[in-house]
Design a protein around this motif. Structure first.
Motif, PDB file in Angstrom:
ATOM      1  N   ASN A  10       0.882  -1.188   0.084  1.00 56.79           N
ATOM      2  CA  ASN A  10       0.012  -0.047   0.113  1.00 56.79           C
ATOM      3  C   ASN A  10       0.887   1.181   0.087  1.00 56.79           C
ATOM      4  O   ASN A  10       2.060   1.011  -0.073  1.00 56.79           O
ATOM      5  CB  ASN A  10      -1.042  -0.045   1.031  1.00 56.79           C
ATOM      6  CG  ASN A  10       0.032  -0.007   2.709  1.00 56.79           C
ATOM      7  OD1 ASN A  10       0.963   0.213   2.679  1.00 56.79           O
ATOM      8  ND2 ASN A  10      -0.884  -0.426   3.590  1.00 56.79           N
ATOM      9  N   ASN A  11       0.194   2.378   0.282  1.00 53.69           N
ATOM     10  CA  ASN A  11       1.031   3.795   0.041  1.00 53.69           C
ATOM     11  C   ASN A  11       2.076   3.709   1.110  1.00 53.69           C
ATOM     12  O   ASN A  11       3.325   4.405   1.113  1.00 53.69           O
ATOM     13  CB  ASN A  11       0.076   5.084  -0.097  1.00 53.69           C
ATOM     14  CG  ASN A  11      -0.603   5.202   1.109  1.00 53.69           C
ATOM     15  OD1 ASN A  11      -0.730   4.298   2.034  1.00 53.69           O
ATOM     16  ND2 ASN A  11      -1.242   6.378   1.294  1.00 53.69           N
ATOM     17  N   GLU A  41       0.870   7.268  -8.409  1.00 52.25           N
ATOM     18  CA  GLU A  41      -0.344   7.810  -9.066  1.00 52.25           C
ATOM     19  C   GLU A  41      -1.270   7.300  -9.833  1.00 52.25           C
ATOM     20  O   GLU A  41      -2.490   7.597  -9.700  1.00 52.25           O
ATOM     21  CB  GLU A  41       0.463   8.910  -9.668  1.00 52.25           C
ATOM     22  CG  GLU A  41       1.129   9.938  -9.172  1.00 52.25           C
ATOM     23  CD  GLU A  41       0.165  11.191  -8.670  1.00 52.25           C
ATOM     24  OE1 GLU A  41      -0.961  11.131  -8.533  1.00 52.25           O
ATOM     25  OE2 GLU A  41       0.625  12.273  -8.694  1.00 52.25           O
ATOM     26  N   LYS A  42      -0.773   6.117 -10.545  1.00 54.05           N
ATOM     27  CA  LYS A  42      -1.606   5.307 -11.307  1.00 54.05           C
ATOM     28  C   LYS A  42      -2.554   4.200 -10.496  1.00 54.05           C
ATOM     29  O   LYS A  42      -3.221   3.677 -11.217  1.00 54.05           O
ATOM     30  CB  LYS A  42      -0.826   4.705 -12.411  1.00 54.05           C
ATOM     31  CG  LYS A  42      -0.094   5.700 -13.417  1.00 54.05           C
ATOM     32  CD  LYS A  42       0.773   4.991 -14.148  1.00 54.05           C
ATOM     33  CE  LYS A  42       1.457   5.970 -15.017  1.00 54.05           C
ATOM     34  NZ  LYS A  42       2.678   5.321 -15.924  1.00 54.05           N
ATOM     35  N   ASN A  43      -2.200   4.064  -9.352  1.00 51.97           N
ATOM     36  CA  ASN A  43      -2.856   2.896  -8.633  1.00 51.97           C
ATOM     37  C   ASN A  43      -3.895   3.406  -7.295  1.00 51.97           C
ATOM     38  O   ASN A  43      -3.189   4.266  -6.582  1.00 51.97           O
ATOM     39  CB  ASN A  43      -1.891   1.915  -8.193  1.00 51.97           C
ATOM     40  CG  ASN A  43      -2.422   0.493  -7.582  1.00 51.97           C
ATOM     41  OD1 ASN A  43      -3.589   0.573  -6.815  1.00 51.97           O
ATOM     42  ND2 ASN A  43      -1.835  -0.602  -8.037  1.00 51.97           N
ATOM     43  N   GLU A  44      -5.110   3.342  -7.573  1.00 47.63           N
ATOM     44  CA  GLU A  44      -5.957   3.654  -6.475  1.00 47.63           C
ATOM     45  C   GLU A  44      -5.512   3.276  -5.044  1.00 47.63           C
ATOM     46  O   GLU A  44      -5.777   4.031  -4.244  1.00 47.63           O
ATOM     47  CB  GLU A  44      -7.382   3.079  -6.943  1.00 47.63           C
ATOM     48  CG  GLU A  44      -8.465   3.668  -5.951  1.00 47.63           C
ATOM     49  CD  GLU A  44      -8.501   5.325  -6.279  1.00 47.63           C
ATOM     50  OE1 GLU A  44      -8.913   6.095  -5.391  1.00 47.63           O
ATOM     51  OE2 GLU A  44      -8.555   5.675  -7.465  1.00 47.63           O
ATOM     52  N   LYS A  45      -5.081   2.186  -4.958  1.00 47.34           N
ATOM     53  CA  LYS A  45      -4.616   1.741  -3.551  1.00 47.34           C
ATOM     54  C   LYS A  45      -3.463   2.111  -2.958  1.00 47.34           C
ATOM     55  O   LYS A  45      -3.039   2.067  -1.945  1.00 47.34           O
ATOM     56  CB  LYS A  45      -4.755   0.212  -3.343  1.00 47.34           C
ATOM     57  CG  LYS A  45      -6.107  -0.555  -3.901  1.00 47.34           C
ATOM     58  CD  LYS A  45      -5.989  -2.087  -3.566  1.00 47.34           C
ATOM     59  CE  LYS A  45      -7.354  -2.587  -3.685  1.00 47.34           C
ATOM     60  NZ  LYS A  45      -7.204  -4.116  -3.666  1.00 47.34           N
ATOM     61  N   GLN A  46      -2.694   2.691  -3.892  1.00 46.61           N
ATOM     62  CA  GLN A  46      -1.519   3.211  -3.410  1.00 46.61           C
ATOM     63  C   GLN A  46      -1.276   4.796  -3.797  1.00 46.61           C
ATOM     64  O   GLN A  46      -0.211   5.315  -4.163  1.00 46.61           O
ATOM     65  CB  GLN A  46      -0.431   2.466  -4.211  1.00 46.61           C
ATOM     66  CG  GLN A  46      -0.036   1.081  -4.023  1.00 46.61           C
ATOM     67  CD  GLN A  46       0.615   0.317  -5.264  1.00 46.61           C
ATOM     68  OE1 GLN A  46       0.664   0.969  -6.288  1.00 46.61           O
ATOM     69  NE2 GLN A  46       0.791  -1.003  -5.020  1.00 46.61           N
ATOM     70  N   ARG A  47      -2.214   5.509  -3.784  1.00 45.72           N
ATOM     71  CA  ARG A  47      -2.365   6.879  -3.996  1.00 45.72           C
ATOM     72  C   ARG A  47      -1.390   7.916  -3.233  1.00 45.72           C
ATOM     73  O   ARG A  47      -1.539   7.548  -1.946  1.00 45.72           O
ATOM     74  CB  ARG A  47      -3.780   7.553  -3.877  1.00 45.72           C
ATOM     75  CG  ARG A  47      -4.576   7.141  -4.795  1.00 45.72           C
ATOM     76  CD  ARG A  47      -4.615   7.956  -6.214  1.00 45.72           C
ATOM     77  NE  ARG A  47      -5.382   7.678  -7.351  1.00 45.72           N
ATOM     78  CZ  ARG A  47      -5.450   8.231  -8.300  1.00 45.72           C
ATOM     79  NH1 ARG A  47      -4.279   8.809  -8.828  1.00 45.72           N
ATOM     80  NH2 ARG A  47      -6.292   7.742  -9.262  1.00 45.72           N
ATOM     81  N   ASP A  49      -0.278  10.301  -0.535  1.00 46.67           N
ATOM     82  CA  ASP A  49      -0.750  11.386   0.450  1.00 46.67           C
ATOM     83  C   ASP A  49       0.383  12.283   0.768  1.00 46.67           C
ATOM     84  O   ASP A  49       1.526  12.276   0.190  1.00 46.67           O
ATOM     85  CB  ASP A  49      -1.035  10.416   1.819  1.00 46.67           C
ATOM     86  CG  ASP A  49      -0.081   9.614   2.122  1.00 46.67           C
ATOM     87  OD1 ASP A  49       1.364  10.028   2.053  1.00 46.67           O
ATOM     88  OD2 ASP A  49      -0.315   8.660   2.870  1.00 46.67           O
ATOM     89  N   LYS A  84      -9.162  15.710  -2.678  1.00 43.53           N
ATOM     90  CA  LYS A  84      -8.418  14.253  -3.195  1.00 43.53           C
ATOM     91  C   LYS A  84      -7.297  13.739  -2.060  1.00 43.53           C
ATOM     92  O   LYS A  84      -7.175  12.666  -2.088  1.00 43.53           O
ATOM     93  CB  LYS A  84      -7.827  14.496  -4.532  1.00 43.53           C
ATOM     94  CG  LYS A  84      -9.051  14.615  -5.606  1.00 43.53           C
ATOM     95  CD  LYS A  84      -8.371  14.500  -7.121  1.00 43.53           C
ATOM     96  CE  LYS A  84      -9.371  14.838  -8.135  1.00 43.53           C
ATOM     97  NZ  LYS A  84      -9.006  14.564  -9.449  1.00 43.53           N
TER      98      LYS A  84
END
Length: 388
Positions: A10-11, A41-47, A49, A84
């Protein structure tokens, strides 16, 4: 991906790796960190922060990448305004952007970031102001540095700043004056020191070195020697921060080399070099002579047409370097000073000696790598003046 674990990184995991890139000195750290960031940036689960942005901003500050830092900072602001990301840039984020710009020679842009902070109701602290000041110091813009310093003092007076400008902030202004080349630089620098003392800010060796530099650049040899004596007196009376070092003596020697009074400059220069050696051997001060020390003495010999003394000193510099007692050997300027002195001399055989010396120089520095020594040492001195 192989199914061994139920979820991928994850992020938080990515942020840990980004933080590692901030701490490493590997050459490709920025490129690798940007690759990870783009993947996040391209992965929703790894956005990304705010921890992500802080790590990237720290990395850009470390490598003086001002444009990238500002772009990322503004992106984080936009994402927060769009809802966001939960937290937008904080005080440290802005500090990173300011430092990245200041280190990269973009002090005006760094000041603009400082202004945007205030517009966004994020209160600047002493680090933000000092970051901008260091940028103007590097660019040798004393008027701009004084203006920012005054803003800093005004903010403190209005209780918008918890701490007033300190010695580091004033040293940035001092450095800007010292390197500015302005005719009145020595007097403006002296006024700055007097003001520091008046408001209770204690000057240190970097402060006095800036003043020595300002006077030395104008060939004010007597003033630099008086200042050097003042530093010794302050140190003897218990002010350990005022102890003169190698840089202090080098600026005094440089002023002698620039001075037009030839009657006493050589004797005074030799006395200063001997004093440096005595203090260093006794362990009382960090005054070990270096290449710049001897190069200034070479210039004094050349100014007074003491070509044999200059030749002997140049040879001694090479011997000290070969023996590992001098970090840098004689540079291009050192050789050129002696060669020019030989060519101008009326002594018999000096033309041949100049030609031999030119051949020796080309043999030593034919690959041109050694020509960079002067620039390297100059950078070291600037770094010391701006030391946080």
């Amino acid at each position: 991906q192989s199914g061994v674990v139920q979820e991928g990184p994850n992020n938080i995991a990515y942020n840990c790796v980004l933080d590692a890139f901030v701490k490493t000195d590997e050459n490709n750290a920025v490129e690798r960190a940007e690759t990870l960031y783009n993947k996040m940036e391209k992965n929703e689960k790894q956005r990304p922060d705010m921890f992500t942005y802080t790590s990237m901003l720290s990395l850009y500050a470390k490598h003086a990448m001002g444009d990238k830092a500002v772009h990322l900072l503004e992106r984080a602001v936009s994402l927060q305004e769009a809802g966001k990301i939960a937290d937008g840039p904080n005080s440290f984020s802005y500090r990173c952007a300011i430092d990245a710009l200041a280190k990269g020679g973009e002090a005006k842009q760094a000041e603009e970031v400082l202004i945007r902070m205030r517009e966004r109701d994020i209160r600047p602290n002493a680090f933000h102001y000092t970051g901008v000041l260091s940028g103007y110091a590097r660019e040798c813009k004393p008027q701009e540095a004084e203006r920012v310093l005054q803003q800093m003092e005004d903010s403190y007076a209005q209780k918008h700043l918890n701490k007033r400008a300190n010695t580091v902030a004033y040293n940035c202004v001092m450095h800007a004056w010292a390197k500015s080349g302005e005719v009145d630089a020595p007097f403006r620098a002296r006024a700055c020191v007097d003001h520091m003392i008046e408001i209770g800010i204690v000057p240190n060796v970097i402060t006095y070195n800036c003043l020595l530099c300002a006077c030395g650049n104008r060939g004010m040899a007597k003033e630099t020697e008086l200042l050097l004596k003042q530093m010794h007196d302050l140190y003897s009376s218990g002010d350990l921060e005022a102890a003169p070092n190698t840089i202090s003596y080098n600026y005094a020697l440089d002023s002698l080399a620039r001075s037009g009074d030839r009657v006493w400059t050589v004797l005074r220069a030799e006395a200063l070099v001997n004093k440096m050696k005595e203090l260093y051997k006794s362990g009382q001060a960090d005054t070990k002579p270096n290449m710049i020390t001897y190069r200034s003495l070479l210039k004094c010999y050349a100014n007074w047409n003491l070509v044999q003394d200059a030749e002997r000193l140049l040879q001694r510099m090479q011997e000290l370097y070969d023996a590992g007692k001098l970090e840098y050997g004689p540079d291009k300027v050192s050789f050129q000073v002696v060669i020019d002195a030989l060519l101008k001399s009326d002594e018999e055989g000096t033309i041949k000696r100049a030609e031999d010396l030119q051949i020796k120089f080309e043999k030593i520095y034919g690959d041109r790598k050694g020509w960079q020594q002067e620039a390297l040492i100059e950078v070291d001195q600037v770094g010391a003046l701006l030391e946080y």
